[in-house]
Design a protein around this motif. Structure first.
Motif, short mmCIF file in Angstrom:
data_model
loop_
_atom_site.label_atom_id
_atom_site.label_comp_id
_atom_site.label_asym_id
_atom_site.label_seq_id
_atom_site.Cartn_x
_atom_site.Cartn_y
_atom_site.Cartn_z
N TYR A 116 0.82 -1.22 0.00
CA TYR A 116 0.00 0.00 0.00
C TYR A 116 0.86 1.27 0.00
O TYR A 116 0.35 2.37 0.12
N MET A 171 2.91 2.45 2.22
CA MET A 171 3.22 3.12 3.47
C MET A 171 4.71 2.97 3.80
O MET A 171 5.31 3.85 4.37
N PRO A 225 0.96 5.88 -0.55
CA PRO A 225 -0.42 5.39 -0.69
C PRO A 225 -1.11 6.00 -1.91
O PRO A 225 -1.96 5.38 -2.53
N ILE A 250 -3.25 3.93 -4.52
CA ILE A 250 -4.64 4.20 -4.87
C ILE A 250 -4.76 4.34 -6.39
O ILE A 250 -5.68 3.82 -7.01
N MET A 259 -7.55 3.72 9.46
CA MET A 259 -6.97 4.97 9.00
C MET A 259 -8.10 5.96 8.72
O MET A 259 -8.37 6.29 7.57
N LEU A 260 -8.74 6.37 9.78
CA LEU A 260 -9.85 7.31 9.62
C LEU A 260 -9.54 8.57 10.41
O LEU A 260 -8.93 8.50 11.48
N VAL A 261 -9.95 9.70 9.88
CA VAL A 261 -9.83 10.94 10.63
C VAL A 261 -11.07 11.02 11.52
O VAL A 261 -12.18 11.19 11.02
N LEU A 310 -11.64 12.78 0.99
CA LEU A 310 -10.19 12.95 1.02
C LEU A 310 -9.51 12.17 -0.11
O LEU A 310 -8.44 12.56 -0.58
N LEU A 311 -10.13 11.08 -0.50
CA LEU A 311 -9.52 10.22 -1.51
C LEU A 311 -9.68 10.77 -2.91
O LEU A 311 -9.01 10.34 -3.83
N ALA A 339 -7.36 16.92 7.94
CA ALA A 339 -6.97 15.53 8.13
C ALA A 339 -5.51 15.43 8.59
O ALA A 339 -5.17 14.63 9.46
N ASN A 344 -5.01 13.49 12.04
CA ASN A 344 -4.46 12.13 11.97
C ASN A 344 -3.60 12.00 10.72
O ASN A 344 -4.06 11.54 9.69
N LYS A 383 -1.35 10.05 9.79
CA LYS A 383 -1.19 8.71 9.23
C LYS A 383 -2.38 8.36 8.34
O LYS A 383 -2.23 7.86 7.23
N ALA A 384 -3.57 8.64 8.85
CA ALA A 384 -4.77 8.37 8.06
C ALA A 384 -4.78 9.24 6.82
O ALA A 384 -5.17 8.80 5.74
N ALA A 385 -4.36 10.49 6.97
CA ALA A 385 -4.34 11.39 5.83
C ALA A 385 -3.42 10.82 4.76
O ALA A 385 -3.77 10.75 3.59
N ARG A 386 -2.25 10.36 5.19
CA ARG A 386 -1.30 9.84 4.22
C ARG A 386 -1.87 8.62 3.53
O ARG A 386 -1.73 8.43 2.33
N SER A 387 -2.53 7.78 4.33
CA SER A 387 -3.07 6.57 3.74
C SER A 387 -4.19 6.89 2.75
O SER A 387 -4.51 6.08 1.89
N ALA A 388 -4.76 8.09 2.85
CA ALA A 388 -5.78 8.48 1.88
C ALA A 388 -5.15 9.25 0.72
O ALA A 388 -5.84 9.85 -0.08
#
Lengths: 539, 313
Positions: free
Chosen positions: A84, A86, A106, A110, A122-124, A135-136, B179, B183, B185-190
């Motif tokens: 992924y 990371m 990431p 994606i 991995m949620l805000v 966000l995506l 974001a 967070n 980490k979550a931001a990066r993962s998105a």
């Protein structure tokens, strides 16, 4: 193969639906005729001197679930994080549909239609599902966002995959199962073809696992490839077609699920046969009441009254198992009895003395020990070394005059590490460096330093590998035999049934049933957990 | 006591209050954005001070206020870049780096001012920004005089606050900022690139602090005096908290402090039994009190002040 478009669009790639009939093909043909969706070759990754992944090969084909099995620290999560984007691998290649790609973040993943449900979501937390999913989006940054359009697309996906979740509230207000569904919606939204689920069932109650498997089934039916990570062999055997077993960063075997069995897999993972049976421990009789609750009420962290009047007696030398769907007051019950949460009504007694409004110190002094669900933040101070963590919940450390005798403390901690087989470089290591299983063993050792009156265990084996889980269970039984009362919260039915002397089911903050494990069934307990009456009818 | 309640006293007081609040608005809008990305720009004070001097030098030698103010903004941004490098790339403690920047700024400005202008009794001066009367609105009695007869930076400050709120709440970039601060980490993962977003937070805040500094020297005083930011940068940090990381609310909080500051100056000028230090301290006392009264139940960005390490396990 599948057409991939650069923009994210709402339709799913149905070209692949033709290939679903592959399931009727011979497996060998399947392997020969098709390009894997995702292919890893020789992936290696080290952290310092520790080799987490050592030349790992993995192939995921469209329409199949590929399980990756291994104990804690075998390198599964690292591998998934590499796929992924990371982490960056030290060497090795990743190919998608036969084409070599570089995944540096990431964002790249994606773009290459890879999606992942992380073990730790991995949620805000303060944002709603809609915003988390927005966000995506990969469109221009400064144009006003079209929230309505995003919402409509999510709702369409929800209908298509039967995912029912509140997408307007901040995700922190959702239960764990719901948050996971938000994560799945994220994957669906990006139209990912390779879906990674990193221990998705570790956090779910059994009922919700079924609905997760249903969703995964729908996804593979559409030709998506799923990588599924779990410790639970039954699940793996149930839903996957191929299984890759990792041990210490290496692939020890890749095999078809049809030719695998439980015992064989355990042997592959652990490298030896281990006894999965808890010895019978129910012969003794329970002793005096050690801790009791009367009409206990408490609020959760959102200030909602989730514990609504519970009467409970826990005796010395018995294990009381608590079953319930997350958020039905079990956590608040455990925390209130552990003294870390104040009751908003009702009373707590230790040996007949009321202690309801006392501080956690009183509970500790009265030999109530607590193994919390959140090992990393509540069970330990992650940035402290092991020997300092050894002193948590201990108000009488060894002293020399007025000063803590750290020499002695370190010795005690070192002995505990030795006898509980905690794999670590020593007492000076930060607890943050410990894997889940090792940390839990350490916390267990600390809690059982002196035999407590009451041991409260919240999901003690959640996310642990087989060996560590068995070890923890044995220690719980040992404590009970030594005369300690145990309150056990668990989402694992096997664990509840094999350990508990009494099983108590909670629903909406109340006790709705009490059974002896040998006189009931998983089905009955499951019905009670959902608020159904004992005769099997849901209300 | 009656002399305080006349229009002749109150209208200029509030008009001055609006002026005094401008550096606070600019600085806190910048700080809101920085903190929303998860970085605490404590060096705001230093950036403001350096910009006050640089913008003055710019305006003095080019003869153009606009160029001077631009120099101020850019110098603030450049100073912030130093913090950004240390805190985002080198993952140093943001408070410590911020305090260093502030201490550096005091020495640096004193040195630079003397090196260029020498020690003289007649201060170097520039013209200050003219006030612009907004047609129609400035004719409203009382309100018009207080709000709509001000220099251009006053209007820009308020517009920036509104614009920033819009970007934060309505655009995808705003979502990325939030974001990243909540967070990373979550931001990066998105797919969010955390480092650039945090760099932006620092630089935007530095630029705004720079304009705030320029407003002091070129906007209302027309000269540079030693340590002329006088703790305004720190008040901006308090304003950010009071405004609960909302740029438009920070305008209101800034107006409160600005007015106290204007009042303080007037009380000093009127002469009183009390030593003048008491009046100088007034705005800071109000800051402390208001944090005590309104500083509860706040939700700061969760990752605020925490360096983000991409490969941390």
């Amino acid at each position: 193969m599948m057409q991939r478009s650069d923009c994210i669009n709402g339709t799913l790639p149905f070209e692949c639906s033709m290939e679903i009939c592959g399931s009727e093909m011979e497996d060998k043909d399947r392997m020969q005729n098709r390009t894997p969706l995702l292919e890893l070759k020789g992936i290696t990754k080290s952290f310092g001197s520790f080799v987490a992944n050592d030349h790992i090969d993995l192939r995921v084909y469209p329409g199949e679930v590929h399980a990756v099995l291994g104990e804690n620290g075998a390198g599964k999560s690292t591998l998934m994080n590499i796929i992924y984007g990371m982490y960056k691998p030290d060497s090795g290649t990743i190919s998608i549909n036969g084409e070599k790609v570089r995944i540096r973040s990431p964002k790249d993943a994606i773009r290459h239609k890879i999606g992942m449900v992380h073990q730790h979501f991995m949620l805000v937390e303060v944002l709603s599902a809609i915003d988390n999913i927005s966000l995506l989006e990969d469109d221009r940054l400064f144009v006003p966002r079209d929230r309505k359009k995003v919402k409509e697309r999510i709702e369409k996906l929800q209908q298509q995959y039967h995912i029912d979740v509140d997408i307007e509230s901040p995700v922190e207000q959702l239960g764990i199962g719901m948050q996971q569904k938000v994560e799945i919606l994220k994957l669906l939204y990006t139209g990912a073809d390779v879906l990674i689920f990193d221990e998705p069932t570790a956090v779910l109650p059994p009922q919700e696992c079924d609905s997760l498997f249903e969703i995964i089934g729908n996804l593979t039916a559409e030709g998506k490839g799923v990588i599924f990570i779990s410790h639970k062999l039954d699940e793996v055997l149930r839903i996957s077609r191929r299984i890759t077993v990792l041990t210490r960063g290496r692939v020890v075997k890749e095999l078809d699920a049809s030719e695998a069995d439980r015992e064989g897999l355990v042997r592959l993972m652990v490298g030896e046969d281990i006894d999965m049976q808890i010895p019978d421990h129910r012969e003794g009789t329970a002793g005096e009441v050690v801790v009791s609750a009367r009409g206990l009420r408490a609020r959760d962290k959102r200030k909602v009254m989730t514990l609504n009047g519970v009467d409970l007696d826990i005796h010395a030398g018995e294990i009381v198992g608590i079953a319930g769907v997350d958020g039905n007051g079990q956590t608040e019950l455990a925390e209130t009895l552990a003294g870390v949460r104040h009751a908003k009504g009702g009373k707590v007694f230790i040996d007949g003395t009321e202690v309801s409004t006392y501080s956690p110190r009183t509970f500790v002094r009265n030999h109530i020990q607590y193994v919390p669900a959140d090992r990393n933040n509540i069970g330990s101070v992650p940035d402290f070394p092991l020997y300092e963590n050894w002193l948590l919940r201990n108000y009488d450390p060894p002293r020399r005059g007025p000063i803590i005798d750290y020499h002695k403390v370190r010795e005690e901690a070192a002995e505990a590490i030795e006898s509980y087989d905690v794999r670590t470089r020593g007492v000076d290591e930060r607890t943050a460096q410990l894997s889940g299983g090792n940390l839990q063993k350490f916390i267990m050792a600390r809690s059982l330093r002196e035999t407590p009156k009451l041991l409260i265990c919240e999901y003690p084996t959640r996310g642990l590998d087989i060996r560590a889980a068995m070890f923890i269970r044995e220690k719980i039984v040992e404590a009970k035999k030594a005369g300690c009362g145990v309150l056990l919260l668990s989402g694992d039915f096997d664990e509840l049934f094999s350990l508990s002397d009494r099983l108590i089911v909670m629903y909406k903050g109340k006790i709705v049933g009490e059974r002896r494990p040998e006189e009931t069934t998983v089905r009955e307990i499951g019905m009670l957990m959902m608020g159904g009456a004992a005769d099997g009818k849901a209300d | 006591m009656n002399e305080f309640l006349t229009a002749a006293f109150l209208i200029p007081l509030f008009a001055a209050g609006v002026r005094m609040s401008v550096p606070l608005i600019l600085g806190s809008v910048g700080e809101v954005v920085a903190e929303k990305t998860g970085v605490m720009n404590i060096g705001l004070e230093g950036q403001m001070l350096i910009a006050a001097l640089i913008s003055f030098i710019g305006a003095y030698f080019t003869g153009s206020l606009a160029l001077g103010i631009l120099c101020g903004g850019l110098s603030g941004m450049l100073t912030a870049l130093i913090s950004a490098f240390w805190c985002v790339n080198r993952k140093q403690d943001q408070s410590v780096v911020g305090i260093m920047v502030n201490l550096f700024a005091i020495g640096f400005t004193n040195f630079l001012y003397r090196a260029i202008f020498g020690v003289r009794t007649d201060r170097a001066k520039v013209e200050i920004l003219e006030s612009i009367k907004i047609p129609v609105l400035s004719d409203i009695p009382v309100i018009g005089e207080i709000f709509f007869d001000q220099n251009i930076l006053v209007y820009i400050a308020v517009l920036m606050a509104v614009f920033t709120l819009y970007v934060l709440k309505r655009t995808r970039f705003g979502l990325q900022i939030e974001a990243t601060g909540e967070n990373p980490k979550a931001a990066r993962s998105a797919g969010v690139r955390v480092k650039p977003v945090r760099y932006f937070g620092y630089m935007f805040c530095g630029f705004m602090a720079g304009i705030a500094g320029a407003f002091l020297s070129c906007g209302i005083v027309g000269a540079y005096t030693e340590n002329m930011s006088a703790g305004r940068g720190f008040i901006c940090l308090a304003v950010t908290i009071l405004a609960r990381w909302n740029p438009v609310l920070s305008v209101l909080a800034a107006l409160l402090f600005g007015t106290v500051q204007a009042l303080q100056l007037r009380l000093q000028a009127m002469g009183s039994e009390l030593p003048y230090q008491f009046f100088v301290a007034l705005p800071y006392i109000v800051t402390l009190l208001s944090l005590m009264l309104f500083g509860w139940n706040i939700h700061a960005p969760k990752a605020l002040g925490k360096p983000y390490n991409e490969e941390q396990r």
